[in-house]
Design a protein around this motif. Structure first.
Motif, PDB file in Angstrom:
ATOM      1  N   ARG A  52       0.991  -1.245   0.105  1.00 44.23           N
ATOM      2  CA  ARG A  52      -0.078   0.189  -0.002  1.00 44.23           C
ATOM      3  C   ARG A  52       0.911   1.141   0.064  1.00 44.23           C
ATOM      4  NH1 ARG A  52      -5.264   1.412   2.521  1.00 44.23           N
ATOM      5  NH2 ARG A  52      -5.226   3.731   2.927  1.00 44.23           N
ATOM      6  N   HIS A  53       1.981   1.106   0.953  1.00 45.39           N
ATOM      7  CA  HIS A  53       2.679   2.363   0.926  1.00 45.39           C
ATOM      8  C   HIS A  53       3.445   2.708  -0.228  1.00 45.39           C
ATOM      9  CE1 HIS A  53       5.550   5.325   2.920  1.00 45.39           C
ATOM     10  NE2 HIS A  53       6.535   4.751   2.229  1.00 45.39           N
ATOM     11  N   VAL A  54       3.728   1.554  -0.928  1.00 42.32           N
ATOM     12  CA  VAL A  54       4.439   1.788  -2.468  1.00 42.32           C
ATOM     13  C   VAL A  54       3.459   2.335  -3.592  1.00 42.32           C
ATOM     14  CG1 VAL A  54       5.518   0.603  -4.270  1.00 42.32           C
ATOM     15  CG2 VAL A  54       6.359  -0.241  -1.995  1.00 42.32           C
ATOM     16  N   ASN A  65       0.883   2.153 -14.984  1.00 49.29           N
ATOM     17  CA  ASN A  65      -0.423   1.752 -14.738  1.00 49.29           C
ATOM     18  C   ASN A  65      -0.511   0.194 -14.376  1.00 49.29           C
ATOM     19  OD1 ASN A  65      -1.275   4.524 -15.126  1.00 49.29           O
ATOM     20  ND2 ASN A  65      -1.963   4.184 -16.987  1.00 49.29           N
ATOM     21  N   ARG A  66       0.169  -0.389 -15.117  1.00 49.13           N
ATOM     22  CA  ARG A  66       0.006  -2.051 -14.999  1.00 49.13           C
ATOM     23  C   ARG A  66       0.651  -2.516 -13.771  1.00 49.13           C
ATOM     24  NH1 ARG A  66      -1.713  -5.384 -19.759  1.00 49.13           N
ATOM     25  NH2 ARG A  66      -2.960  -4.151 -20.869  1.00 49.13           N
ATOM     26  N   THR A  67       1.908  -1.842 -13.329  1.00 49.08           N
ATOM     27  CA  THR A  67       2.557  -2.016 -12.214  1.00 49.08           C
ATOM     28  C   THR A  67       1.592  -1.758 -11.114  1.00 49.08           C
ATOM     29  OG1 THR A  67       4.655  -1.426 -13.263  1.00 49.08           O
ATOM     30  CG2 THR A  67       4.510  -1.685 -10.817  1.00 49.08           C
ATOM     31  N   GLU A  68       0.720  -0.761 -11.197  1.00 46.53           N
ATOM     32  CA  GLU A  68      -0.052  -0.386 -10.088  1.00 46.53           C
ATOM     33  C   GLU A  68      -1.172  -1.338 -10.093  1.00 46.53           C
ATOM     34  OE1 GLU A  68      -1.674   4.012  -9.687  1.00 46.53           O
ATOM     35  OE2 GLU A  68      -3.443   2.977 -10.441  1.00 46.53           O
ATOM     36  N   ALA A  69      -1.561  -1.773 -11.010  1.00 47.02           N
ATOM     37  CA  ALA A  69      -2.695  -2.880 -11.017  1.00 47.02           C
ATOM     38  C   ALA A  69      -2.241  -4.192 -10.366  1.00 47.02           C
ATOM     39  CB  ALA A  69      -3.147  -3.162 -12.403  1.00 47.02           C
ATOM     40  N   LEU A  70      -0.933  -4.548 -10.843  1.00 45.72           N
ATOM     41  CA  LEU A  70      -0.347  -5.912 -10.364  1.00 45.72           C
ATOM     42  C   LEU A  70       0.024  -5.667  -8.669  1.00 45.72           C
ATOM     43  CD1 LEU A  70       2.141  -6.477 -13.203  1.00 45.72           C
ATOM     44  CD2 LEU A  70       0.526  -8.073 -12.442  1.00 45.72           C
ATOM     45  N   LEU A  71       0.512  -4.505  -8.265  1.00 41.78           N
ATOM     46  CA  LEU A  71       0.471  -4.310  -6.864  1.00 41.78           C
ATOM     47  C   LEU A  71      -0.870  -4.286  -6.167  1.00 41.78           C
ATOM     48  CD1 LEU A  71       3.134  -1.363  -7.000  1.00 41.78           C
ATOM     49  CD2 LEU A  71       3.592  -3.713  -6.078  1.00 41.78           C
ATOM     50  N   THR A 120      -9.235 -10.261 -15.492  1.00 40.77           N
ATOM     51  CA  THR A 120      -8.587 -11.434 -15.669  1.00 40.77           C
ATOM     52  C   THR A 120      -7.572 -11.224 -14.397  1.00 40.77           C
ATOM     53  OG1 THR A 120      -8.993 -11.476 -18.015  1.00 40.77           O
ATOM     54  CG2 THR A 120      -7.076 -12.468 -17.388  1.00 40.77           C
ATOM     55  N   LEU A 121      -6.725 -10.183 -14.329  1.00 35.43           N
ATOM     56  CA  LEU A 121      -5.599 -10.270 -13.303  1.00 35.43           C
ATOM     57  C   LEU A 121      -6.271 -10.448 -12.066  1.00 35.43           C
ATOM     58  CD1 LEU A 121      -2.882  -9.060 -12.292  1.00 35.43           C
ATOM     59  CD2 LEU A 121      -3.682  -7.032 -12.295  1.00 35.43           C
ATOM     60  N   ASN A 122      -7.520 -10.118 -11.579  1.00 31.47           N
ATOM     61  CA  ASN A 122      -7.779 -10.367 -10.269  1.00 31.47           C
ATOM     62  C   ASN A 122      -8.504 -11.473 -10.062  1.00 31.47           C
ATOM     63  OD1 ASN A 122      -8.189  -7.742  -8.169  1.00 31.47           O
ATOM     64  ND2 ASN A 122      -8.014  -7.185 -10.291  1.00 31.47           N
ATOM     65  N   TYR A 123      -8.951 -12.155 -11.132  1.00 31.97           N
ATOM     66  CA  TYR A 123      -9.394 -13.533 -10.939  1.00 31.97           C
ATOM     67  C   TYR A 123      -8.191 -14.540 -10.623  1.00 31.97           C
ATOM     68  CZ  TYR A 123     -11.972 -17.825 -11.310  1.00 31.97           C
ATOM     69  OH  TYR A 123     -12.731 -19.045 -11.231  1.00 31.97           O
ATOM     70  N   PHE A 124      -6.969 -14.363 -11.209  1.00 33.95           N
ATOM     71  CA  PHE A 124      -5.707 -14.668 -10.501  1.00 33.95           C
ATOM     72  C   PHE A 124      -5.544 -14.736  -9.129  1.00 33.95           C
ATOM     73  CE2 PHE A 124      -1.238 -14.925 -10.022  1.00 33.95           C
ATOM     74  CZ  PHE A 124      -0.880 -16.267 -10.343  1.00 33.95           C
ATOM     75  N   ALA A 125      -5.700 -13.380  -8.891  1.00 34.31           N
ATOM     76  CA  ALA A 125      -5.329 -13.027  -7.457  1.00 34.31           C
ATOM     77  C   ALA A 125      -6.218 -13.659  -6.436  1.00 34.31           C
ATOM     78  CB  ALA A 125      -5.314 -11.622  -7.226  1.00 34.31           C
TER      79      ALA A 125
END
Ligand SMILES: Nc1ncnc2c1ncn2[C@@H]1O[C@H](COP(=O)(O)OP(=O)(O)OP(=O)(O)O)[C@@H](O)[C@H]1O
Ligand SMILES: [Mg+2]
Length: 220
Positions: A52-54, A65-71, A120-125
């Protein structure tokens, strides 16, 4: 039987955290035998709070933007494994202040990554873990941002609060679309009213969800 998973969604400053804490204080007294837990995203565990801090650090201007979504998805995964699932397995009620819908609207819609990519990314998570009900606090972002400014005094904006009003308008549009697409899961609360009125709506809806959960549990 497993516990009950609920989430709160809505733009910054829409009053989610304020209403949840007030409603919960009453509900805990009314349902003393139940364990009702609140948690927040991004965060909720030591690892996720570091992520969260990052994410929110205003110094991280170069974040893609994609780094943010992955974090966000990484923090969520950790929150699910360390907090949400253990509570659900014990039959507790867990209410998360933000969850996947936030990623869909902030990263998918407002940052233009695309709704399907973020889903899709969140389904993985999440491996598909979906809340039984989501309470969406609907508010004109101009009002929300004013509330935050008023409360924060001289506190510097975090990286997402720094975004222009147009970004926050996209966020609201994204939420309204999600609410329309998921009428059985997403309950909309008009967050432009007083703290007392908003809190009462949330309290009534939570009470109904919890009561129906208890009835089902007694039958099981
Ligand atoms: N209904 C309301 N009317 C006026 N002010 C409000 C209302 N609800 C909350 N506030 C104030 O607005 C500010 C933001 O509220 P709060 O932190 O609960 O919003 P939030 O939705 O949790 O925001 P974030 O997504 O940034 O965490 C606080 O100072 C709070 O006291
Ligand atoms: Mg909050």
């Amino acid at each position: 039987m497993d516990g009950l998973f609920l989430t709160l969604e809505g733009p910054d400053g829409s009053g989610k955290t304020t209403a949840l804490h007030k409603a919960l204080a009453v509900l805990k007294k009314e349902f003393p035998v139940l364990t009702i837990v609140i948690s927040r995203e991004p965060g909720g565990t030591a690892i996720a709070e570091k992520i969260r801090h990052v994410i929110l650090d205003p110094a991280n201007e170069l974040m893609d933007n994609r780094t943010e979504a992955l974090l966000y998805a990484a923090a969520r995964r950790q929150h699910i494994c360390e907090v949400i699932l253990p509570h659900l397995r014990k039959g507790h009620i867990i209410i998360s202040d933000r969850y996947v819908d936030s990623s869909i609207v902030y990263q998918g819609v407002a940052r233009h990554i695309g709704v399907e990519a973020v889903k899709t990314l969140n389904y993985f998570a999440t491996e598909g873990l979906t809340p039984a009900r989501t309470f969406y606090f609907d508010l004109d972002p101009e009002i929300g941002l004013k509330r935050i400014k008023k409360a924060g005094g001289d506190r510097p904006d975090d990286r997402l609060e720094k975004e222009k009003l147009a970004f926050h308008k996209e966020v609201r549009k994204g939420y309204l679309t999600l609410a329309k697409e998921n009428p059985d899961r997403i309950f909309t609360i008009d967050a432009s009213r007083s703290v007392a009125q908003v809190q009462e709506d949330l309290y009534n809806e939570l009470k109904e969800m919890i009561s129906s959960y208890i009835r089902k549990r007694e039958k099981a």
